[in-house]
Design a protein around this motif. Structure first.
Motif, PDB file in Angstrom:
ATOM      1  N   SER A  25       0.811  -1.219   0.000  1.00 52.17           N
ATOM      2  CA  SER A  25       0.000   0.000   0.000  1.00 52.17           C
ATOM      3  C   SER A  25       0.843   1.268   0.000  1.00 52.17           C
ATOM      4  CB  SER A  25      -0.920   0.013   1.226  1.00 52.17           C
ATOM      5  OG  SER A  25      -0.154   0.033   2.423  1.00 52.17           O
ATOM      6  N   THR A  26       2.170   1.127   0.018  1.00 54.64           N
ATOM      7  CA  THR A  26       3.053   2.291   0.015  1.00 54.64           C
ATOM      8  C   THR A  26       3.466   2.629  -1.411  1.00 54.64           C
ATOM      9  OG1 THR A  26       3.952   1.696   2.190  1.00 54.64           O
ATOM     10  CG2 THR A  26       5.230   3.249   0.864  1.00 54.64           C
ATOM     11  N   PRO A  27       2.985   3.737  -1.968  1.00 55.77           N
ATOM     12  CA  PRO A  27       3.452   4.139  -3.301  1.00 55.77           C
ATOM     13  C   PRO A  27       4.923   4.519  -3.258  1.00 55.77           C
ATOM     14  CG  PRO A  27       1.462   5.334  -2.651  1.00 55.77           C
ATOM     15  CD  PRO A  27       1.983   4.660  -1.426  1.00 55.77           C
ATOM     16  N   ILE A  28       5.654   4.220  -4.318  1.00 58.69           N
ATOM     17  CA  ILE A  28       7.051   4.614  -4.435  1.00 58.69           C
ATOM     18  C   ILE A  28       7.197   5.336  -5.764  1.00 58.69           C
ATOM     19  CG2 ILE A  28       9.446   3.834  -4.452  1.00 58.69           C
ATOM     20  CD1 ILE A  28       8.557   1.383  -2.890  1.00 58.69           C
ATOM     21  N   LEU A  29       7.380   6.645  -5.691  1.00 58.72           N
ATOM     22  CA  LEU A  29       7.350   7.502  -6.871  1.00 58.72           C
ATOM     23  C   LEU A  29       8.682   8.226  -7.010  1.00 58.72           C
ATOM     24  CD1 LEU A  29       3.880   9.136  -6.129  1.00 58.72           C
ATOM     25  CD2 LEU A  29       4.296   7.120  -7.523  1.00 58.72           C
ATOM     26  N   LEU A  30       9.138   8.381  -8.247  1.00 63.92           N
ATOM     27  CA  LEU A  30      10.334   9.150  -8.560  1.00 63.92           C
ATOM     28  C   LEU A  30       9.923  10.412  -9.296  1.00 63.92           C
ATOM     29  CD1 LEU A  30      13.507   9.288  -8.699  1.00 63.92           C
ATOM     30  CD2 LEU A  30      13.272   8.289 -10.982  1.00 63.92           C
ATOM     31  N   GLN A  62       7.205   9.355 -11.957  1.00 59.29           N
ATOM     32  CA  GLN A  62       7.048   7.981 -12.436  1.00 59.29           C
ATOM     33  C   GLN A  62       6.815   7.044 -11.258  1.00 59.29           C
ATOM     34  OE1 GLN A  62       9.482   6.525 -15.718  1.00 59.29           O
ATOM     35  NE2 GLN A  62      10.107   4.781 -14.463  1.00 59.29           N
ATOM     36  N   ASP A  63       5.822   6.168 -11.396  1.00 54.25           N
ATOM     37  CA  ASP A  63       5.540   5.153 -10.386  1.00 54.25           C
ATOM     38  C   ASP A  63       6.549   4.018 -10.565  1.00 54.25           C
ATOM     39  OD1 ASP A  63       4.563   3.072  -8.816  1.00 54.25           O
ATOM     40  OD2 ASP A  63       2.464   3.592  -9.187  1.00 54.25           O
ATOM     41  N   LEU A  64       7.456   3.867  -9.609  1.00 60.46           N
ATOM     42  CA  LEU A  64       8.520   2.871  -9.748  1.00 60.46           C
ATOM     43  C   LEU A  64       8.006   1.449  -9.591  1.00 60.46           C
ATOM     44  CD1 LEU A  64      11.422   4.669  -7.849  1.00 60.46           C
ATOM     45  CD2 LEU A  64      11.104   4.449 -10.323  1.00 60.46           C
ATOM     46  N   ARG A  65       6.854   1.272  -8.978  1.00 65.22           N
ATOM     47  CA  ARG A  65       6.278  -0.069  -8.908  1.00 65.22           C
ATOM     48  C   ARG A  65       5.815  -0.536 -10.284  1.00 65.22           C
ATOM     49  NH1 ARG A  65       5.404  -2.255  -3.921  1.00 65.22           N
ATOM     50  NH2 ARG A  65       5.375  -0.849  -2.108  1.00 65.22           N
ATOM     51  N   LEU A  66       5.323   0.403 -11.085  1.00 63.75           N
ATOM     52  CA  LEU A  66       4.850   0.060 -12.424  1.00 63.75           C
ATOM     53  C   LEU A  66       5.998  -0.005 -13.424  1.00 63.75           C
ATOM     54  CD1 LEU A  66       1.624   2.272 -12.611  1.00 63.75           C
ATOM     55  CD2 LEU A  66       1.807  -0.158 -12.022  1.00 63.75           C
ATOM     56  N   ASN A  67       6.981   0.856 -13.252  1.00 66.03           N
ATOM     57  CA  ASN A  67       8.145   0.883 -14.148  1.00 66.03           C
ATOM     58  C   ASN A  67       9.367   1.255 -13.330  1.00 66.03           C
ATOM     59  OD1 ASN A  67      10.054   1.120 -16.128  1.00 66.03           O
ATOM     60  ND2 ASN A  67       8.997   2.713 -17.291  1.00 66.03           N
ATOM     61  N   ALA A 120      20.551  18.713  -7.548  1.00 65.75           N
ATOM     62  CA  ALA A 120      19.328  18.358  -6.815  1.00 65.75           C
ATOM     63  C   ALA A 120      18.193  18.143  -7.807  1.00 65.75           C
ATOM     64  CB  ALA A 120      18.992  19.452  -5.809  1.00 65.75           C
ATOM     65  N   ARG A 121      18.260  17.043  -8.555  1.00 59.20           N
ATOM     66  CA  ARG A 121      17.332  16.848  -9.670  1.00 59.20           C
ATOM     67  C   ARG A 121      16.141  15.971  -9.319  1.00 59.20           C
ATOM     68  NH1 ARG A 121      18.536  15.566 -16.043  1.00 59.20           N
ATOM     69  NH2 ARG A 121      16.396  15.006 -16.575  1.00 59.20           N
ATOM     70  N   PHE A 122      16.287  15.040  -8.371  1.00 62.37           N
ATOM     71  CA  PHE A 122      15.252  14.024  -8.169  1.00 62.37           C
ATOM     72  C   PHE A 122      14.731  14.041  -6.735  1.00 62.37           C
ATOM     73  CE2 PHE A 122      18.029  12.343 -11.522  1.00 62.37           C
ATOM     74  CZ  PHE A 122      17.100  12.135 -12.531  1.00 62.37           C
ATOM     75  N   LYS A 123      13.492  13.569  -6.591  1.00 63.23           N
ATOM     76  CA  LYS A 123      12.894  13.306  -5.290  1.00 63.23           C
ATOM     77  C   LYS A 123      12.244  11.928  -5.321  1.00 63.23           C
ATOM     78  CE  LYS A 123      11.732  18.111  -4.053  1.00 63.23           C
ATOM     79  NZ  LYS A 123      12.499  18.211  -2.816  1.00 63.23           N
ATOM     80  N   LEU A 124      12.319  11.240  -4.199  1.00 59.81           N
ATOM     81  CA  LEU A 124      11.586   9.997  -4.009  1.00 59.81           C
ATOM     82  C   LEU A 124      10.417  10.264  -3.071  1.00 59.81           C
ATOM     83  CD1 LEU A 124      14.459   7.403  -3.495  1.00 59.81           C
ATOM     84  CD2 LEU A 124      12.775   7.351  -5.345  1.00 59.81           C
ATOM     85  N   HIS A 125       9.240   9.733  -3.431  1.00 58.21           N
ATOM     86  CA  HIS A 125       8.051   9.864  -2.603  1.00 58.21           C
ATOM     87  C   HIS A 125       7.610   8.469  -2.180  1.00 58.21           C
ATOM     88  CE1 HIS A 125       7.434  14.093  -3.952  1.00 58.21           C
ATOM     89  NE2 HIS A 125       7.992  13.640  -5.067  1.00 58.21           N
ATOM     90  N   PHE A 126       7.454   8.286  -0.870  1.00 57.17           N
ATOM     91  CA  PHE A 126       7.101   6.971  -0.352  1.00 57.17           C
ATOM     92  C   PHE A 126       5.708   6.917   0.256  1.00 57.17           C
ATOM     93  CE2 PHE A 126      11.674   6.924  -0.481  1.00 57.17           C
ATOM     94  CZ  PHE A 126      11.969   5.655  -0.906  1.00 57.17           C
ATOM     95  N   SER A 176      -5.893  11.853 -10.954  1.00 54.50           N
ATOM     96  CA  SER A 176      -4.718  11.056 -10.612  1.00 54.50           C
ATOM     97  C   SER A 176      -3.404  11.750 -10.954  1.00 54.50           C
ATOM     98  CB  SER A 176      -4.772   9.697 -11.330  1.00 54.50           C
ATOM     99  OG  SER A 176      -4.817   9.889 -12.731  1.00 54.50           O
ATOM    100  N   GLY A 177      -3.453  12.906 -11.568  1.00 58.05           N
ATOM    101  CA  GLY A 177      -2.236  13.634 -11.895  1.00 58.05           C
ATOM    102  C   GLY A 177      -1.843  14.661 -10.859  1.00 58.05           C
TER     103      GLY A 177
END
Length: 484
Positions: free
Chosen positions: A360-365, A374-379, A393-399, A411-412
């Motif tokens: 249930s934890t989304p992992i997004l880049l 991008q949803d890292l679970r899907l791709n 400082a280009r990327f963030k991870l969302h958990f 959903s966007g």
């Protein structure tokens, strides 16, 4: 010649070609054996030498444990291949050997040898007549390769205690407190079996000899140095906050590598690997309730610079660049990632470990340059173009759930907090309204949301949980955020 076809028992004939060696035998332990020899002293037997041989050669990739119970009538020879002209971190498994002994005369003027001097933070040249101290690591670089380093002498068979230095006054975390040590035994060692003083960081850094162009790390739980196994004849960096602290490498830390070494699977640990320009680098995020959001020397690992032409990937946390970032989950669900390289081109980030999180934890880049999530679970693979003047400082991870979506059409919309700021990333191309409430329902802020850009709303509020309500023509998103 050792074959290891049956087991690691020295005294089984099926492990040898043609048979068990004796006092008049010259023994070779080659690379590639399915098992490697281990001599173990029975509790009822106090004999110093369980086996005696005339000569011993351990080829690069070979391994021996229990050398303290093996009597070699002549000096042992241990080989280490130097496969390319990049620098390598080496250490000696024998006593009383010089650089001139290790490298044949034909190589003497093709070898650059150095040791790391912690007080100055510089690399110091070593010379032909200089000794390789037991337990110390050294950097060597060849002008031509491949070559073979040959360590000839008596195998080290005692625990090694090393006193560590923290005398560097530069304030640079990539210089102060770092000590280059070395595996002193003719086998791999397990970093988790090494005894450290209270001021010594949990992390260890080993230069990746396979060609990553970077250091690889282990902190006792996660890291790209698999299970914390340090190969034979290998130097490694450890860091201390206390001058005069210590590291003890006991004989019990020895193990044969590669070998099956099973350690507990770690929950809530994500690895991101950056690939490109024929090199790679890795960064880890591990949610750990015992850690804090600040730097913890028993959990986090500093990032050391690799080759300028290799991708550099790291967590940007607590004011440092970290290879391993351990932190508690609540309030730290957005992790900042830095990326840089001295060469422009196409690179990719490859995520693994998603299965260690709750489903249930989304992992997004999030790519801040391109405003893409991008949803890292899907791709799990994200490819991108990089220019050398791009922001690090280009990327963030969302958990944590980045949407409390009532209408799938919204959903966007992604909502998160960072440094007392609520951030709304809108990819719906719809204008909208943003309202922020505290947990009592009191409205704190009302603002408009642009259809095409990220909206940032600074909040001067106490640390805690707040509700963000985003409304567009298609519906409403209600999202809890933790502001700190």
């Amino acid at each position: 010649t050792w074959t290891g076809l049956v087991s690691n028992d020295w005294f089984i004939a099926g492990n040898w070609n043609p048979g068990i060696p004796c006092e008049t035998t010259s023994v070779t332990i080659p690379a590639g054996a399915p098992n490697y020899p281990t001599l173990e002293q029975p509790t009822s037997n106090s004999v110093a030498c369980l086996a005696t041989i005339t000569n011993l050669t351990i080829a690069d990739g070979g391994s021996l444990i229990g050398q303290q119970y093996l009597c070699v009538l002549n000096d042992a020879v241990v080989e280490r291949s130097i496969v390319n002209s990049n620098f390598h971190l080496i250490s000696s498994p024998v006593d009383a050997v010089t650089f001139g002994d290790v490298f044949l005369p034909a190589y003497w003027f093709e070898v650059w040898a150095r040791e790391y001097n912690e007080p100055s933070g510089d690399w110091m040249n070593r010379f032909i007549a200089d000794n390789l101290n037991v337990g110390q690591g050294y950097s060597v670089q060849m002008t031509t390769a491949p070559q073979t380093a040959t360590f000839t002498g008596m195998l080290n068979s005692n625990p090694i205690a090393m006193t560590l230095s923290n005398m560097n006054t530069s304030g640079d975390v990539n210089r102060a407190g770092w000590n280059l040590l070395g595996n002193p035994f003719p086998s791999a060692i397990d970093w988790d079996g090494v005894i450290r003083g209270a001021g010594v960081d949990a992390q260890v850094a080993v230069w990746d000899q396979a060609g990553a162009g970077n250091y690889i790390y282990w902190n006792g739980s996660v890291g790209s140095l698999t299970n914390g196994i340090i190969p034979a004849q290998n130097g490694f960096f450890t860091k201390t906050a206390v001058n005069g602290d210590f590291v003890i490498i006991p004989l019990t830390a020895q193990l044969h590598s590669p070998m099956a070494l099973y350690k507990e699977t770690v929950a809530n640990a994500l690895e991101l690997r950056a690939n490109g320009n024929n090199y790679y680098d890795a960064a880890f995020v591990h949610f750990n309730s015992n850690a804090t959001a600040d730097f913890d020397n028993q959990y986090d690992a500093f990032k050391l610079e690799g080759l300028a032409t290799a991708p550099q990937l790291y967590n940007m946390a607590a004011g440092y660049n970290l290879s391993i970032n351990e932190l508690p989950f609540e309030g730290n669900e957005v992790v900042n990632l830095g990326f840089k390289c001295g060469v422009a081109g196409t690179y990719s980030l490859n995520a693994s470990g998603m299965e260690s999180f709750s489903s249930s934890t989304p992992i997004l880049l999030e790519d801040l340059k391109l405003n893409v999530i991008q949803d890292l679970r899907l791709n799990p693979v994200y490819s991108f173009n990089y220019a050398t003047n791009d922001s690090e400082a280009r990327f963030k991870l969302h958990f944590k759930a980045a949407t409390g979506i009532a209408d799938p059409a919204n959903s966007g919309i992604f909502v998160y907090s960072y440094e007392h700021t609520v951030v709304i990333n809108n990819t719906t191309n719809l204008n909208g309204e943003i309202r922020i409430f505290d947990m009592t329902g009191r409205e704190l802020k009302d603002a408009s949301m642009s259809a095409t850009s990220e909206t940032r709303l600074p909040l001067q509020v106490a640390v805690g949980t707040y509700i963000v309500k985003v409304t567009t023509a298609r519906g409403t998103v209600n999202q809890k955020v933790f502001v700190k």
